[in-house]
Design an enzyme around this catalytic site. Structure first.
Site, PDB file in Angstrom:
ATOM      1  N   LYS A   9       0.806  -1.092   0.212  1.00 20.81           N
ATOM      2  CA  LYS A   9       0.031   0.196   0.141  1.00 20.81           C
ATOM      3  C   LYS A   9       0.834   1.154   0.019  1.00 20.81           C
ATOM      4  O   LYS A   9       1.928   1.185  -0.795  1.00 20.81           O
ATOM      5  CB  LYS A   9      -0.948  -0.019   0.968  1.00 20.81           C
ATOM      6  CG  LYS A   9      -1.763  -1.243   1.247  1.00 20.81           C
ATOM      7  CD  LYS A   9      -2.839  -1.296   1.963  1.00 20.81           C
ATOM      8  CE  LYS A   9      -3.588  -2.911   1.938  1.00 20.81           C
ATOM      9  NZ  LYS A   9      -4.834  -2.839   2.795  1.00 20.81           N
ATOM     10  N   HIS A  95      -8.288  -2.564  -6.439  1.00 20.04           N
ATOM     11  CA  HIS A  95      -8.412  -2.817  -4.955  1.00 20.04           C
ATOM     12  C   HIS A  95      -9.307  -1.663  -4.269  1.00 20.04           C
ATOM     13  O   HIS A  95      -9.822  -0.498  -4.908  1.00 20.04           O
ATOM     14  CB  HIS A  95      -7.101  -2.265  -4.419  1.00 20.04           C
ATOM     15  CG  HIS A  95      -6.914  -2.910  -3.023  1.00 20.04           C
ATOM     16  ND1 HIS A  95      -7.543  -2.023  -2.036  1.00 20.04           N
ATOM     17  CD2 HIS A  95      -6.157  -3.924  -2.636  1.00 20.04           C
ATOM     18  CE1 HIS A  95      -7.021  -2.707  -0.970  1.00 20.04           C
ATOM     19  NE2 HIS A  95      -6.576  -3.738  -1.206  1.00 20.04           N
ATOM     20  N   GLU A 167     -11.630 -10.380  -2.146  1.00 22.31           N
ATOM     21  CA  GLU A 167     -10.931  -9.401  -0.876  1.00 22.31           C
ATOM     22  C   GLU A 167     -12.316  -8.652  -0.390  1.00 22.31           C
ATOM     23  O   GLU A 167     -12.755  -7.492  -0.783  1.00 22.31           O
ATOM     24  CB  GLU A 167     -10.011  -8.576  -1.450  1.00 22.31           C
ATOM     25  CG  GLU A 167      -8.949  -8.825  -1.862  1.00 22.31           C
ATOM     26  CD  GLU A 167      -7.604  -7.936  -1.439  1.00 22.31           C
ATOM     27  OE1 GLU A 167      -6.566  -8.409  -0.828  1.00 22.31           O
ATOM     28  OE2 GLU A 167      -7.842  -6.828  -1.802  1.00 22.31           O
ATOM     29  N   GLY A 173      -7.896  -4.922   6.463  1.00 19.13           N
ATOM     30  CA  GLY A 173      -7.450  -4.267   7.562  1.00 19.13           C
ATOM     31  C   GLY A 173      -7.923  -4.066   8.558  1.00 19.13           C
ATOM     32  O   GLY A 173      -7.898  -3.296   9.588  1.00 19.13           O
ATOM     33  N   SER A 213      -6.905  -9.378   6.005  1.00 19.45           N
ATOM     34  CA  SER A 213      -6.360  -9.557   7.471  1.00 19.45           C
ATOM     35  C   SER A 213      -5.531 -10.899   7.804  1.00 19.45           C
ATOM     36  O   SER A 213      -5.831 -11.383   8.826  1.00 19.45           O
ATOM     37  CB  SER A 213      -7.565  -9.436   8.381  1.00 19.45           C
ATOM     38  OG  SER A 213      -7.931  -7.964   8.497  1.00 19.45           O
TER      39      SER A 213
HETATM   40  P1  PGA Z   1      -4.724  -6.527   4.800  1.00 20.19           P
HETATM   41  O1  PGA Z   1      -4.844  -6.037   3.383  1.00 20.19           O
HETATM   42  O2  PGA Z   1      -3.956  -8.007   4.975  1.00 20.19           O
HETATM   43  O3  PGA Z   1      -3.997  -5.496   5.685  1.00 20.19           O
HETATM   44  O4  PGA Z   1      -6.177  -6.764   5.433  1.00 20.19           O
HETATM   45  C1  PGA Z   1      -5.047  -6.772   2.242  1.00 20.19           C
HETATM   46  C2  PGA Z   1      -5.255  -6.031   1.032  1.00 20.19           C
HETATM   47  O5  PGA Z   1      -5.710  -4.990   1.221  1.00 20.19           O
HETATM   48  O6  PGA Z   1      -4.799  -6.588  -0.011  1.00 20.19           O
END
Ligand code: PGA
Length: 259
Positions: A9, A95, A167, A173, A213
């Site tokens: 990110k 995304h 996702e 997150g 996550s």
């Molecule tokens: P995360 O993000 O593992 O922090 O939940 C995954 C993503 O956004 O691809």
């Protein structure tokens, strides 16, 4: 071989920290043979990442977005061809953080996806529902629309090369990953939609990964289903030790995955 994608990110915030992270990842994963690891840092750090890992190594490089034109008067945008020319092979598209914060529509994502394919980048197309959509029982409809519009005009041959990332937005997150049995249901939905859009062969061949996550603690619960070809790791990829632990667990449990 499982596919493990690190989505950094908008992190880390300085080149110095990025370099430290890449050097540490290189020490642990530089020669990994039992998984295909793809690291997707912010655009600006990609050349440094490539310098540290080397183009000929086992690790592949990815971007977190790209534009739909190859060149021209598009201030601030990044051309898929520029990415390809510096050694990038994958690009994350659609995304939810881009869909939500930058109003990216399925139509825009479709244009980006076709542009990426046209220069030989492999798109990682993210799809997934909000909590509300799940509560209202609309997950299948959401996935269907995102896939139908996102893949419009993409040939069966190209579609089978694409990586689909399931996702669920509520799991990203949040520290609350989707349960494995629910992931399996949605991955089957995704394959069913692909079979209807193309044919069964494409649905079988397309790679599906899960993101949301996943961390070093919970990964062992998630690496047992052969319907899933890998994982997209966000927050947990910022800590090299944690990321390497995740990769180690996946490799141990999934050496028969095919990528
Ligand atoms: P995360 O993000 O593992 O922090 O939940 C995954 C993503 O956004 O691809």
């Amino acid at each position: 071989m499982p596919l493990i994608i690190a989505n950094l990110k908008c992190n880390p915030s300085t080149l110095r920290e990025a370099r430290r992270l890449f050097i540490s990842l290189k020490k642990g994963l530089g020669n990994i043979r039992k998984a295909q690891v793809v690291v997707c840092p912010p655009f600006l750090y990609i050349p440094e990442l490539i310098k540290i890992f080397g183009r000929a190594g086992k690790i592949k490089f990815g971007a977190q977005d790209c534009f739909w034109e190859k060149e021209g008067a598009f201030t601030g945008e990044v051309s898929p061809l520029s990415l390809k020319s510096i050694g990038v092979s994958f690009v994350i598209l659609g995304h939810s953080e881009r869909r939500i914060n930058f109003a990216e529509s399925d139509e825009m994502i479709n244009k980006k996806l076709k542009a990426a394919l046209s220069v030989g980048l492999l798109p990682i197309l993210c799809v997934g529902e909000t909590k509300k959509e799940r509560r209202e029982g609309r997950t299948f409809q959401v996935l269907k629309k995102e896939l139908r519009v996102g893949l419009k005009g993409v040939s069966a041959k190209n579609a089978s090369k694409i990586i689909l990332a399931y996702e669920p937005i509520w799991a990203i997150g949040s520290g609350k990953p989707c349960e494995l049995n629910e992931i399996i249901v949605e991955v089957l939905s995704i394959r069913k939609i692909i079979a209807a859009l193309y044919r069964k062969k494409v649905a079988r061949e397309v790679k599906v990964v899960y993101g949301g996550s996943i961390d070093a603690e919970n990964i062992s619960k998630y690496s047992t289903d052969s319907n899933l070809q890998g994982f997209l790791i966000g927050g947990a990829s910022l800590n090299s030790r944690e990321f390497m632990k995740i990769v180690g667990t996946i490799v141990k449990k999934n050496s028969d995955f095919n990528f």
